[in-house]
Write a protein that holds these residues in place. Structure first.
Motif, PDB file in Angstrom:
ATOM      1  N   LEU A   1      62.107  61.453  23.842  1.00  0.00           N
ATOM      2  CA  LEU A   1      61.703  60.194  23.469  1.00  0.00           C
ATOM      3  C   LEU A   1      61.340  59.120  24.789  1.00  0.00           C
ATOM      4  CD1 LEU A   1      64.431  59.243  20.860  1.00  0.00           C
ATOM      5  CD2 LEU A   1      61.935  59.690  20.529  1.00  0.00           C
ATOM      6  N   GLY A   2      62.005  59.401  25.925  1.00  0.00           N
ATOM      7  CA  GLY A   2      61.748  58.841  27.179  1.00  0.00           C
ATOM      8  C   GLY A   2      60.108  59.178  27.755  1.00  0.00           C
ATOM      9  N   GLY A   3      60.092  60.424  27.289  1.00  0.00           N
ATOM     10  CA  GLY A   3      58.791  61.003  27.928  1.00  0.00           C
ATOM     11  C   GLY A   3      57.696  60.582  27.114  1.00  0.00           C
ATOM     12  N   MET A   4      57.740  60.261  25.521  1.00  0.00           N
ATOM     13  CA  MET A   4      56.768  59.943  24.838  1.00  0.00           C
ATOM     14  C   MET A   4      56.319  58.317  25.116  1.00  0.00           C
ATOM     15  SD  MET A   4      57.951  61.339  21.176  1.00  0.00           S
ATOM     16  CE  MET A   4      57.095  59.965  20.299  1.00  0.00           C
TER      17      MET A   4
ATOM     18  N   LEU B   1      55.602  60.303  33.542  1.00  0.00           N
ATOM     19  CA  LEU B   1      56.093  61.056  32.536  1.00  0.00           C
ATOM     20  C   LEU B   1      57.572  61.675  32.902  1.00  0.00           C
ATOM     21  CD1 LEU B   1      56.394  62.942  29.862  1.00  0.00           C
ATOM     22  CD2 LEU B   1      54.735  64.604  31.371  1.00  0.00           C
ATOM     23  N   LEU B   2      57.463  62.232  34.232  1.00  0.00           N
ATOM     24  CA  LEU B   2      58.583  62.919  34.558  1.00  0.00           C
ATOM     25  C   LEU B   2      60.005  61.895  34.854  1.00  0.00           C
ATOM     26  CD1 LEU B   2      57.099  65.337  37.252  1.00  0.00           C
ATOM     27  CD2 LEU B   2      58.283  66.007  35.099  1.00  0.00           C
TER      28      LEU B   2
ATOM     29  N   ASN C   1      49.069  67.364  21.087  1.00  0.00           N
ATOM     30  CA  ASN C   1      48.723  67.638  22.370  1.00  0.00           C
ATOM     31  C   ASN C   1      48.980  66.656  23.276  1.00  0.00           C
ATOM     32  OD1 ASN C   1      48.366  70.358  21.567  1.00  0.00           O
ATOM     33  ND2 ASN C   1      46.142  69.896  20.868  1.00  0.00           N
ATOM     34  N   LEU C   2      49.011  65.481  23.111  1.00  0.00           N
ATOM     35  CA  LEU C   2      49.050  64.397  24.013  1.00  0.00           C
ATOM     36  C   LEU C   2      50.577  64.257  24.112  1.00  0.00           C
ATOM     37  CD1 LEU C   2      48.235  61.818  25.405  1.00  0.00           C
ATOM     38  CD2 LEU C   2      48.732  60.551  23.332  1.00  0.00           C
ATOM     39  N   LEU C   3      51.483  64.588  23.238  1.00  0.00           N
ATOM     40  CA  LEU C   3      52.953  64.269  23.086  1.00  0.00           C
ATOM     41  C   LEU C   3      53.591  65.620  23.597  1.00  0.00           C
ATOM     42  CD1 LEU C   3      53.650  61.947  20.318  1.00  0.00           C
ATOM     43  CD2 LEU C   3      53.287  61.352  22.807  1.00  0.00           C
ATOM     44  N   ALA C   4      52.963  66.991  23.542  1.00  0.00           N
ATOM     45  CA  ALA C   4      53.755  68.206  23.792  1.00  0.00           C
ATOM     46  C   ALA C   4      54.200  68.095  25.054  1.00  0.00           C
ATOM     47  CB  ALA C   4      52.820  69.258  23.484  1.00  0.00           C
ATOM     48  N   PRO C   5      53.675  67.516  26.317  1.00  0.00           N
ATOM     49  CA  PRO C   5      54.032  67.780  27.689  1.00  0.00           C
ATOM     50  C   PRO C   5      55.586  67.170  27.590  1.00  0.00           C
ATOM     51  CG  PRO C   5      51.882  67.378  27.642  1.00  0.00           C
ATOM     52  CD  PRO C   5      52.195  67.355  26.307  1.00  0.00           C
ATOM     53  N   ALA C   6      55.712  66.131  27.149  1.00  0.00           N
ATOM     54  CA  ALA C   6      57.030  65.271  27.050  1.00  0.00           C
ATOM     55  C   ALA C   6      58.210  65.950  26.387  1.00  0.00           C
ATOM     56  CB  ALA C   6      56.770  63.760  26.247  1.00  0.00           C
ATOM     57  N   TRP C   7      57.884  66.692  25.271  1.00  0.00           N
ATOM     58  CA  TRP C   7      59.146  67.462  24.952  1.00  0.00           C
ATOM     59  C   TRP C   7      59.009  68.963  25.511  1.00  0.00           C
ATOM     60  CZ3 TRP C   7      62.163  65.418  21.706  1.00  0.00           C
ATOM     61  CH2 TRP C   7      62.001  64.131  21.110  1.00  0.00           C
ATOM     62  N   GLY C   8      57.996  69.248  26.205  1.00  0.00           N
ATOM     63  CA  GLY C   8      58.174  70.691  26.959  1.00  0.00           C
ATOM     64  C   GLY C   8      59.211  70.345  28.072  1.00  0.00           C
ATOM     65  N   VAL C   9      58.609  69.377  28.831  1.00  0.00           N
ATOM     66  CA  VAL C   9      59.377  68.961  30.141  1.00  0.00           C
ATOM     67  C   VAL C   9      60.870  68.749  29.572  1.00  0.00           C
ATOM     68  CG1 VAL C   9      59.719  67.385  32.231  1.00  0.00           C
ATOM     69  CG2 VAL C   9      57.467  68.180  31.498  1.00  0.00           C
ATOM     70  N   SER C  10      61.204  68.081  28.562  1.00  0.00           N
ATOM     71  CA  SER C  10      62.463  67.640  28.158  1.00  0.00           C
ATOM     72  C   SER C  10      63.249  68.882  27.827  1.00  0.00           C
ATOM     73  CB  SER C  10      62.546  66.587  26.833  1.00  0.00           C
ATOM     74  OG  SER C  10      63.662  66.088  26.480  1.00  0.00           O
ATOM     75  N   VAL C  11      62.644  69.811  27.223  1.00  0.00           N
ATOM     76  CA  VAL C  11      63.539  71.026  26.900  1.00  0.00           C
ATOM     77  C   VAL C  11      63.765  71.829  28.316  1.00  0.00           C
ATOM     78  CG1 VAL C  11      63.310  73.111  25.831  1.00  0.00           C
ATOM     79  CG2 VAL C  11      62.696  71.242  24.725  1.00  0.00           C
ATOM     80  N   LEU C  12      62.999  71.932  29.136  1.00  0.00           N
ATOM     81  CA  LEU C  12      62.974  72.651  30.466  1.00  0.00           C
ATOM     82  C   LEU C  12      63.751  71.849  31.361  1.00  0.00           C
ATOM     83  CD1 LEU C  12      59.222  73.923  31.024  1.00  0.00           C
ATOM     84  CD2 LEU C  12      61.048  75.127  30.541  1.00  0.00           C
ATOM     85  N   LEU C  13      63.926  70.457  31.357  1.00  0.00           N
ATOM     86  CA  LEU C  13      64.917  70.099  32.173  1.00  0.00           C
ATOM     87  C   LEU C  13      66.141  70.051  31.700  1.00  0.00           C
ATOM     88  CD1 LEU C  13      65.366  68.387  34.756  1.00  0.00           C
ATOM     89  CD2 LEU C  13      64.704  66.096  33.587  1.00  0.00           C
ATOM     90  N   ALA C  14      66.658  69.778  30.363  1.00  0.00           N
ATOM     91  CA  ALA C  14      67.896  69.949  29.678  1.00  0.00           C
ATOM     92  C   ALA C  14      68.660  71.579  29.894  1.00  0.00           C
ATOM     93  CB  ALA C  14      67.796  69.734  28.261  1.00  0.00           C
TER      94      ALA C  14
END
Length: 87
Positions: free
Chosen positions: A48-51, A73-74, A12-25
């Protein structure tokens, strides 16, 4: 805390990094339809950059959930994706 609880805590700590990455891509692919972009590469490098940014925010700020951490994060998600579109 059990190992199962620790796993979900870190997930749950790392989920926002991957979610934002998918949305931005996906949004970048919609905006720049003419460019050929590898979606998987953009998601992986952005995640990986978000993590890395989340880890840096924890070290610098001492805890999760601060606005400066979300700004970091952003930045951490968008810089690798910007770099990939430059080439």
């Amino acid at each position: 805390m059990s190992a199962f609880d620790a796993f979900w805590h870190v997930t749950n700590l790392l989920a926002p990094a991957w979610g934002v990455s998918v949305l931005l891509a996906l949004l970048m692919r919609l905006v720049w339809r003419g460019q050929r972009m590898d979606l998987r590469k953009m998601v992986v490098w952005g995640g990986l950059g978000g993590m890395l940014a989340i880890g840096l925010a924890l070290v610098l700020l001492g805890r999760d959930g601060k606005m400066a951490g979300y700004a970091l994060l952003l930045t951490g998600v968008s810089l690798p994706q910007w770099w990939l579109t430059r080439r």
